[in-house]
Enzyme design. Structure first.
Site, short mmCIF file in Angstrom:
data_model
loop_
_atom_site.label_atom_id
_atom_site.label_comp_id
_atom_site.label_asym_id
_atom_site.label_seq_id
_atom_site.Cartn_x
_atom_site.Cartn_y
_atom_site.Cartn_z
CB CYS A 338 35.05 44.63 31.47
SG CYS A 338 36.38 43.63 31.72
NE ARG A 367 41.25 40.30 38.66
CZ ARG A 367 41.95 41.26 38.06
NH1 ARG A 367 43.13 41.36 38.07
NH2 ARG A 367 41.17 42.19 37.48
CD GLN A 385 39.78 45.97 38.66
OE1 GLN A 385 38.76 45.80 38.14
NE2 GLN A 385 40.80 45.44 38.03
CG ASP A 387 37.19 48.66 36.10
OD1 ASP A 387 37.89 49.15 35.18
OD2 ASP A 387 36.78 47.56 36.23
CG HIS A 389 34.75 49.04 31.31
ND1 HIS A 389 34.37 48.77 32.54
CD2 HIS A 389 35.70 48.52 31.06
CE1 HIS A 389 35.11 47.78 33.26
NE2 HIS A 389 36.11 47.65 32.33
CE LYS A 473 49.10 45.42 30.61
NZ LYS A 473 48.93 44.59 31.78
#
Length: 647
Positions: A338, A367, A385, A387, A389, A473
């Site tokens: 992000c 991670r 991910q 992902d 946004h 979330k």
RNA sequence: UGACCUAUGGUGUAAUGGUAACACAUCUGGUUUUGGUCCAGUCGUUCUAGGUUCGAGUCCUGGUAGGUCAGCCA
């Protein structure tokens, strides 16, 4: 007399102080034998506990969660008693019923250990005691008395539990020679417990606190019939067969290497093919929904994550900064996409007319998960991910949220994940320090999620205190075919990052405004998603996804040339096929390829060469007979089309 | 991160402290096949570093990796 109302709204009168068991007996002797606990105005009672006022009453049997709960809770006490017999001096923590069985946290006496080799003895002893039909007797005593009792017994964990309880009466349950602090409810006696299986042993921190002593947790399960236990054990066997780590190895989808590093998956060619198909599938859907692809690097300056707040919150859970040799700049392996996407948003000014902007990336993140928590592909240290946004105006938030839900539902529908639950994770209002952002923004974000979920008719569970530190979330939890639950898709509202990155757009009023961000990942991570998909399908992937759709089996090497022609032709038609030209009998080739879960086996021999055809065997269905090659290709394409329901 | 458990060919398993075995897979050869494991041969192993012992796959200690669970999970 008191009035008892049953679930079907019928009302009957009983003597004041009647018990659930007596009510069941008044209905039928058989029901009295099967009933395990009783709901009284929503509270679960022991069957023997008197009911003193008018009440709505529900009788719970084995098929009800409430019935099982009492059964397993009583079993936990039975196990605790047995453990006290076998390990004198054992100290007891807590022992609740859980979704499948029960556990008890214990501290063994100095120098003693428990292992699976003790299970048979414990199981047998439990059954022996159960057969003696000891009653579970409830008693209410004062806090002082309770403390005295457990002090004499030397159970420091119970003392701690009681000390933390409200003043007033404490309930104890006693069966045979065992007394435990317990809220209940319990079975009337031990006799219904007819089958016992201890499952495993694990460590568990006392009261879930990492800093406190670790106790030994013993898991077990019991049943009212031996047959039910046998069925359960079969189910466990099935679970093992579906384990994605096992199937992943068998089908050569992925592997790990100690040299590369723990938790860092290596995708093998077949796994990579499968994953790429999934990615293409999602990309296509996202294109339709107006997402724009972006690509960002795998590292970013530490400052980037300090700005985002991730460094403060998760710095210790990241791979530690890479420092450049001469300038001493610090870079982090990116743990999130992000912040990068925020900077892309910031690369030019935006008008309110540009919004929403939806930036999508299959972004690989790293991670530093602690070693003990790594698990196959579901918990890893490097993962990708799906992902994206979404930067939008406040008035667009709900609509965007709804569209994301649509994407998730479409994907789950195509992949036949029909048993999912949607979990709304909100802030813990008692502990606001854990979160960043203003009260007002949290309210707005939480309401947007709740409203959007309601509008889509999602079957939601609301959990307080499970929100991310920057926003609430909506998580999609999928149950696999054997009932285990996994968190996959996630949609999160974020007012925080736009603040921190100073994101802006020009409104129609020619003023600067702050956009809202939605983070979303329908698969969650490719790694976990594929793991769940493997367990869901037991490796029999949908035709559109499977690495090899068909394998051509020449009957003898005389037909290898024709087999090659068939395979080439199919590949031209975009059907993924291979040839099994090993020097083996057809029978063996069929068997081997079915074990590899190949959807279609195409047998070619003299007859097929003559007719310019193939003989088709379908997984799970057997021989479909002879087909032309183009006919087969159309047949497959048709099946794939049906799997990929159009949006 | 912690407690507990585990580690034997590519895979799955076997071996009272006393010669490391079996199946599948690999490779080579034979067999020339139309429907559910053809035959023979070949290859290769006790995770790692120490220790105990006449002798260790087996016992002990450290490391590494895997597992169960807890905690954690942006």
């Amino acid at each position: 007399m008191i009035k008892i109302t049953f679930p079907d709204k019928s009302v009957r009168e009983f003597e004041k102080g009647i018990s659930g068991l007596e009510i069941a007996k008044s209905i039928s002797e058989r029901l009295a034998q099967e009933v395990l606990s009783v709901g009284v105005n929503g509270e679960i009672y022991d069957l023997t506990r008197p009911i003193n006022n008018d009440a709505n009453v529900t009788l719970y049997k084995w098929d009800d969660a409430e019935g099982k709960h009492a059964f397993w809770h009583s079993s936990a006490h039975l196990m605790a008693e047995t453990l006290e017999v076998i390990f004198p001096g054992v100290k007891l923590g807590i022992g609740p019923a859980i979704e499948n069985g029960f556990y008890y946290d214990i501290e063994l006496p100095e120098g003693k250990t428990i292992s699976e080799s003790n299970f048979a003895e414990i199981e047998q002893k439990m059954l022996d005691i159960a057969r003696e039909k000891h009653q579970y007797i409830r008693s209410d005593i004062s806090k002082t008395e309770a403390l005295k009792f457990f002090t004499e017994k030397g159970d420091q964990y119970k003392i701690e539990l009681i000390t933390d309880l409200e003043d007033g009466t404490i309930t104890l349950y006693k069966q045979n020679n065992f007394t435990d602090l317990c809220r209940g409810p319990h079975l009337p006696d031990t006799s219904p417990i007819k089958a016992v299986k201890l499952l495993n042993i694990a460590g568990a921190y006392w009261r879930g606190d990492e800093k406190r002593k670790q106790l030994t947790r013993v898991y077990g399960i019991t049943f009212p019939k031996k047959k039910l236990l046998d069925e359960y054990l079969v189910l466990l066997e099935e679970a093992k067969k579906r384990d994605h780590r096992k199937i992943g190895k068998e089908l050569e989808l992925f592997t790990f290497s100690a040299k590369v590093g723990m938790g860092l998956p290596l995708w093998l060619p077949k796994g990579a093919m499968l994953r790429e198909r999934l990615e293409q599938f999602l990309k296509k859907v996202q294109t339709k929904y107006g997402y724009l692809p972006v690509i960002t690097p795998h590292i970013g300056q530490k400052e980037l994550y300090v700005t985002s707040g991730h460094y403060e919150k998760y710095g210790k859970d990241s791979f530690q900064p890479i420092t450049t040799p001469s300038e001493n700049e610090e870079f982090l392996l990116k743990p999130m996409n992000c912040p990068h996407h925020c900077e892309i948003y910031n690369s030019k000014p935006h008008s309110y007319k540009d919004l929403p902007i939806r930036l999508a990336e299959f972004g690989t993140v790293y991670r530093y998960e602690q070693s003990g928590e790594l698990h196959g592909l579901t918990r890893v240290r490097g993962f990708t991910q799906d992902d994206a946004h979404i930067f939008c105006r406040q008035d667009q938030l709900k609509e965007e949220f709804l569209k994301v839900i649509d994407i998730v539902l479409y994907i789950f529908n195509v992949l036949k994940f029909d048993k999912f639950t949607a979990q709304i994770s909100l802030r813990d209002k008692e502990n606001k320090a854990k979160y960043i952002g203003t009260d007002e923004n949290w309210e707005k974000a939480e309401n947007a999620i709740i409203e959007a979920s309601a509008e889509k008719g999602l079957n939601t569970v609301v959990v307080h205190g499970e929100a991310a530190f920057y926003g609430p979330k909506l998580d999609f939890m999928v149950k696999d075919a054997i009932g285990r639950s996994w968190q996959l898709g996630t949609i999160q509202v974020d007012y925080n990052l736009p603040e921190r990155f100073n994101l802006e757009y020009n409104g129609s009023d020619d003023q600067k405004h702050r956009p809202v961000m939605i983070h979303r990942a329908p698969f969650g991570s490719m790694e976990r998603f594929v793991a769940v998909l493997i367990e869901h399908t037991a490796g029999k992937f949908p035709l559109w996804l499977t690495p090899e759709q068909a394998v051509v089996l020449p009957v003898s090497e005389k037909y290898n040339e024709y087999a090659k022609k068939v395979s080439d032709l199919l590949n031209n038609y975009d059907i993924r096929s291979l040839i099994d030209d090993r020097n083996e009998k057809v029978g063996k080739k069929i068997r081997d390829n079915e074990l590899k879960r190949t959807p279609f086996l195409l047998i070619v021999g003299e007859k097929e060469v003559e007719n310019n055809s193939i003989s088709v065997r379908k997984q799970g269905e057997g021989d479909l007979g002879e087909m032309g090659i183009e006919e087969f290709s159309n047949y497959i394409k048709d099946l794939v089309k049906k799997e990929l329901i159009e949006i």
